[in-house]
Design an enzyme around this catalytic site. Structure first.
Site, short mmCIF file in Angstrom:
data_model
loop_
_atom_site.label_atom_id
_atom_site.label_comp_id
_atom_site.label_asym_id
_atom_site.label_seq_id
_atom_site.Cartn_x
_atom_site.Cartn_y
_atom_site.Cartn_z
N LYS A 227 126.84 13.99 -9.48
CA LYS A 227 128.04 13.91 -8.63
C LYS A 227 127.80 13.24 -7.09
CE LYS A 227 130.66 16.79 -11.11
NZ LYS A 227 130.60 18.16 -11.81
N SER B 268 136.29 23.41 -8.78
CA SER B 268 136.14 21.88 -9.16
C SER B 268 137.49 21.33 -9.30
CB SER B 268 135.44 21.60 -10.51
OG SER B 268 135.74 22.40 -11.39
N HIS C 293 129.74 20.43 -6.51
CA HIS C 293 130.55 19.88 -5.62
C HIS C 293 130.16 20.18 -4.18
CE1 HIS C 293 132.95 18.59 -8.78
NE2 HIS C 293 133.04 19.98 -9.27
C1 PLP Z 1 130.49 18.56 -13.19
C2 PLP Z 1 130.53 20.21 -13.17
C3 PLP Z 1 129.51 20.74 -14.09
C4 PLP Z 1 128.68 19.93 -14.93
O1 PLP Z 1 127.70 19.27 -14.39
P1 PLP Z 1 127.25 17.88 -15.41
O2 PLP Z 1 125.88 17.44 -14.82
O3 PLP Z 1 128.35 16.72 -15.16
O4 PLP Z 1 126.93 18.24 -16.83
C5 PLP Z 1 129.12 22.03 -14.00
N1 PLP Z 1 129.96 22.69 -12.97
C6 PLP Z 1 130.69 22.35 -12.01
C7 PLP Z 1 131.37 23.27 -11.09
C8 PLP Z 1 130.93 20.86 -12.28
O5 PLP Z 1 131.94 20.45 -11.63
#
Ligand code: PLP
Length: 402
Positions: free
Chosen positions: A245, A186, A214
């Site tokens: 996302k 991330s 991602h």
């Molecule tokens: C954003 C993210 C999460 C968490 O997901 P949410 O739905 O925002 O709680 C988990 N793993 C990674 C790699 C992320 O970037």
């Protein structure tokens, strides 16, 4: 006593340039976004969201949200196991299961309220006292927290060091072995070597849990994510994806062998003891997933890839004059410009902000010590002219004395 204790520590955060600040956005998630008290209330050109396909503020999805609320109301009223699991939740799970059928035999999916909760569910429900979790050191905080909560033994390997992982697997004596990794990291945007990780899993009778927060929507011909990108297929794959996302809504899912999903339903406390997401949200997710795999979704991915190429070409040219800084090796929408110390990252971010451009500075503990960076994220909603504006502003900011 408590307040004084906190205030002392807040001052320490200030001194280390590590104080975080909550900002209030005054307009929807778009490339041009206004924030309270910033830039005279005018919109900033933002390169900070994870809305990689530009779906977070999309007319058809907003309509689906309104329609979902009309049809199903605003609340699910209960946890999934009581009465909160409604038809829209089941429809999303069926579609996700179909997405993953080419990659995981007999795949079944489970919808969850967030990626954070899905990762806690996976690590704690599967990582029992008979298991060892093997975790990449740059895994997302939610996977790290999940490993802390799990009864399993935890081994961490340096980022991407599959040779170290192989040694750890070979030395492991617990009956159950679970490799846990981000598919796209991330803060760096690099893609894990999933084919090699799966080979290791097969060689050592281990399972591979991957977090595709991602990759989903961005990677693969149909946007199905990292597994489609690598065309992997195995019963050993357990895939978590997030829906807040690239999908532009909220929530997350796990896709895996039906027995694993059934076990999560029985044992995962972050699934059991929380209210199901609003049905209108699930209804919107369904609409989003349909856009992602449609020709429109494909066109958005193509546009995103063009912007990534444009940004990387421009940054490489800039960095020729600033060899102390590095551009991470990333083929995804996350492009890290690593400058090293916290103050430089903050100063660069502040200089850009003065020019109306918002790129967040990422500092420890979100990233390792000494690797503070600008985390530039691109969206299909950006235009080439906006990327050019960022490159020009960066060139100017880099020319200024520290
Ligand atoms: C954003 C993210 C999460 C968490 O997901 P949410 O739905 O925002 O709680 C988990 N793993 C990674 C790699 C992320 O970037």
């Amino acid at each position: 006593m408590l307040i004084a204790h906190i205030n002392r520590q807040l001052l320490e955060l200030d001194a280390a340039a590590l104080r975080r600040r909550l900002r209030v956005a005054e307009s929807p998630c778009d490339p041009l976004q206004a924030f309270e008290g910033e830039h005279g209330g005018q919109a900033l050109l933002a390169f900070c969201s994870n809305d990689y396909l530009g779906l977070a503020h999309h007319g058809a999805l907003a309509q689906a949200m309104a329609e979902g609320a009309r049809l199903w109301g605003t609340g699910s009223g209960a946890s999934h196991l009581v009465s909160g699991h409604m038809r829209p939740h089941a429809q999303v799970e069926d579609l996700i299961a179909r997405w993953f059928a080419p990659h995981i035999p007999h795949a079944r999916a489970l919808l969850m309220c967030s990626g954070y909760m899905a990762n806690l569910a996976l690590t704690t429900a599967l990582g029992d006292g008979s298991a060892t979790l093997f975790c990449d050191k740059l895994n997302h905080a939610s996977l790290i927290d999940g490993a802390r909560l799990a009864d399993a033994e935890v081994k961490r390997y340096a980022h991407g060091r599959l040779d170290v992982l192989a040694q750890q697997l070979a030395a492991c004596t617990t009956p159950l072995k679970l490799i846990v990794t981000d598919a796209v990291f991330s803060m760096d945007g690099d893609i894990a070597d999933l084919p090699a990780l799966l080979k290791l899993a097969e060689a050592h009778d281990a399972w591979l849990i991957l977090d595709d927060a991602h990759g989903l929507g961005v990677l693969g011909e149909h946007g199905h994510g990292a597994l489609e990108h690598f065309k992997l297929h195995s019963e050993r794959l357990i895939c978590m994806g997030t829906l807040g996302k690239a999908a532009g809504v909220s929530g997350a899912f796990v896709a895996a062998h039906p027995a694993i999903i059934e076990w999560l339903i029985q044992k995962a406390r972050s699934f059991i003891y929380t209210t199901a997401m609003p049905p209108a949200v699930a209804h919107t997710i369904l609409a989003s997933l349909k856009v992602i795999e449609s020709p429109e979704g494909r066109a958005r991915r193509t546009r995103l890839m063009g912007l990534i190429e444009q940004l990387r070409t421009g940054l490489r040219a800039l960095l020729a004059a600033q060899p102390a800084w590095t551009l991470g090796e990333s083929a995804t929408a996350i492009q890290p410009l690593i400058v090293g110390d916290n103050e430089t990252a903050l100063r660069l971010s502040a200089t850009l902000r003065q020019q109306g451009i918002y790129v967040p500075a990422m500092r420890p503990p979100t990233v390792p010590q000494g690797t503070a960076r600008l985390r530039i994220t691109l969206s299909a909603a950006h235009t080439p002219a906006q990327v050019q504006r960022l490159l020009l502003a960066l060139a100017q900011a880099m020319g200024e004395p520290a």
